[in-house]
Design a protein around this motif. Structure first.
Motif, PDB file in Angstrom:
ATOM      1  N   LEU A 157       0.814  -1.220   0.000  1.00  0.00           N
ATOM      2  CA  LEU A 157       0.000   0.000   0.000  1.00  0.00           C
ATOM      3  C   LEU A 157       0.848   1.271   0.000  1.00  0.00           C
ATOM      4  O   LEU A 157       0.301   2.369  -0.010  1.00  0.00           O
ATOM      5  CB  LEU A 157      -0.926   0.027   1.229  1.00  0.00           C
ATOM      6  CG  LEU A 157      -1.960  -1.097   1.327  1.00  0.00           C
ATOM      7  CD1 LEU A 157      -2.714  -0.995   2.643  1.00  0.00           C
ATOM      8  CD2 LEU A 157      -2.931  -1.043   0.154  1.00  0.00           C
ATOM      9  N   THR A 158       2.162   1.124   0.020  1.00  0.00           N
ATOM     10  CA  THR A 158       3.008   2.308   0.120  1.00  0.00           C
ATOM     11  C   THR A 158       3.869   2.541  -1.108  1.00  0.00           C
ATOM     12  O   THR A 158       4.461   3.600  -1.252  1.00  0.00           O
ATOM     13  CB  THR A 158       3.939   2.208   1.346  1.00  0.00           C
ATOM     14  OG1 THR A 158       4.772   1.047   1.213  1.00  0.00           O
ATOM     15  CG2 THR A 158       3.130   2.112   2.632  1.00  0.00           C
ATOM     16  N   GLY A 159       3.954   1.568  -2.014  1.00  0.00           N
ATOM     17  CA  GLY A 159       4.788   1.731  -3.192  1.00  0.00           C
ATOM     18  C   GLY A 159       4.084   2.492  -4.298  1.00  0.00           C
ATOM     19  O   GLY A 159       2.976   3.009  -4.131  1.00  0.00           O
ATOM     20  N   SER A 160       4.740   2.559  -5.453  1.00  0.00           N
ATOM     21  CA  SER A 160       4.146   3.261  -6.596  1.00  0.00           C
ATOM     22  C   SER A 160       3.017   2.466  -7.237  1.00  0.00           C
ATOM     23  O   SER A 160       2.196   3.011  -7.971  1.00  0.00           O
ATOM     24  CB  SER A 160       5.226   3.550  -7.648  1.00  0.00           C
ATOM     25  OG  SER A 160       5.810   2.331  -8.104  1.00  0.00           O
ATOM     26  N   THR A 161       2.977   1.149  -6.967  1.00  0.00           N
ATOM     27  CA  THR A 161       1.880   0.312  -7.440  1.00  0.00           C
ATOM     28  C   THR A 161       1.142  -0.246  -6.232  1.00  0.00           C
ATOM     29  O   THR A 161       1.751  -0.887  -5.362  1.00  0.00           O
ATOM     30  CB  THR A 161       2.390  -0.842  -8.316  1.00  0.00           C
ATOM     31  OG1 THR A 161       3.073  -0.292  -9.449  1.00  0.00           O
ATOM     32  CG2 THR A 161       1.229  -1.691  -8.810  1.00  0.00           C
TER      33      THR A 161
END
Length: 349
Positions: free
Chosen positions: A310-314
């Motif tokens: 939930l924290t990355g670019s995807t």
């Protein structure tokens, strides 16, 4: 010295109707209850006005002798369990009462003839309305909110320059009820001059009550569309002719659909702004926890690994069983303001 209110709470006594009394008509039953309620509102109004005057005195003394930050006034409000917004609304009510009396429009004792809501709406009305209502109150007549609204509607419908002459003249001649024309004036005031003229042109061709009702509804939808469109970031830096677009939707009898589309678009933009703020904060919290953790906290590390989805670019989020088990995959691309290409969105089953 401000004169004390003349109403005496100890004299309150009501002959309330018996709810089981079969020989009393519903009209008489409601009338007796409304009369009792009106008297209660008079006491409530006097109480609110005097509370406003008390609060004003506390505030003004704090301005002259306090620390300049109003802390004494705020402390007093806390002790009295009164919110700041409520306090200033009471002060505004006291100011309205004093202005009406000081200006010689209303006699002090005549305040007792108003219900609370009727008095507030009179204080907010046009000067002409204030004079007419005050004269009636000074003559001893009871003033209700319904009377103030009716008189305000009549004045607005008969004098508004937003209306075409045909509608205004018919209203002045009592051929069109003011209670239908006044809402039209209120909705027209929210539109652009071009939109106002378009509706007025229709009214000139058919200055009848059904046309007034239809154009009021049309103006309402146009106003909602205008408000929503002005708040949309998607329309910024775009050379769009919203007036023309609205006219075309009106011609297609699709104003309701357009207004709903604007509303949904506004909801999406607002949700994305909140999402972006939460996403950035979660990313920072996840990184701080990762630094604090280590090989001695394997379960915490496993939890943080999961949060990375939930924290990355995807980002991948399950939409749940109600959506057939679908998952939503979002790719976030933070761009400079010059780049307007939207990030790609995919829904994976």
């Amino acid at each position: 010295m401000i004169p004390q209110p003349s109403l005496d709470p100890s004299s309150l006594s009501f002959d309330l109707p018996d709810p089981d009394q079969d020989d009393l008509s519903n009209i008489d039953f409601i009338k007796r209850l409304e009369n009792a309620w009106s008297i209660c509102e008079q006491f409530d109004l006097q109480t609110e006005i005097w509370r406003g005057r008390i609060l004003r005195v506390v505030r003004d003394r704090e301005k002259r002798g306090g620390d300049g930050r109003g802390t004494g006034f705020l402390q007093w409000l806390r002790e009295m369990d009164i919110s700041k917004s409520k306090a200033y609304s009471l002060i505004q009510l006291a100011d309205s009462s004093d202005n009406l009396v000081v200006d010689g429009i209303l006699e002090e004792a005549s305040v007792n003839n108003f219900s609370k809501r009727a008095f507030i709406e009179t204080a907010q009305a046009e000067p002409e309305i204030q004079h007419m209502i005050s004269e009636a109150a000074n003559e001893g007549r009871d003033i209700t909110r319904r009377q103030v609204k009716s008189l305000t509607d009549q004045f607005m419908a008969a004098t508004s320059t937003l209306l075409p002459d045909e509608i205004r003249e018919k209203t002045q001649s009592n051929l069109l009820p003011a209670k239908f024309v006044a809402p039209l004036v209120r909705e027209l005031s929210k539109l652009t001059p071009i939109q106002q003229e378009e509706i007025c042109e229709t009214l000139r061709e058919n200055p009848e009550i059904e046309s007034v009702k239809d154009m009021t509804n049309t103006a309402k939808w146009m106003g909602k569309s205008l408000d929503a469109s002005l708040a949309l970031r998607a329309f910024q830096n775009k050379n769009l002719n919203l007036d023309k677009a609205t006219q075309e939707a009106l011609r297609l009898d699709s104003l309701g659909l357009l207004s709903d589309a604007f509303g949904q678009a506004k909801t999406i933009e607002s949700s994305i702004l909140k999402f972006h703020s939460a996403w950035k904060r979660l990313e920072g919290l996840q990184e701080r926890l990762w630094v604090e953790s280590g090989s001695s906290t394997p379960y915490l590390r496993e939890l943080l690994d999961t949060l990375q989805t939930l924290t990355g670019s995807t980002i991948r989020v399950s939409l749940g069983e109600l959506s057939g088990g679908k998952r939503l995959r979002l790719q976030l691309v933070e761009e400079d303001s010059e780049r307007l290409e939207p990030p790609s969105l995919e829904i994976n089953k």
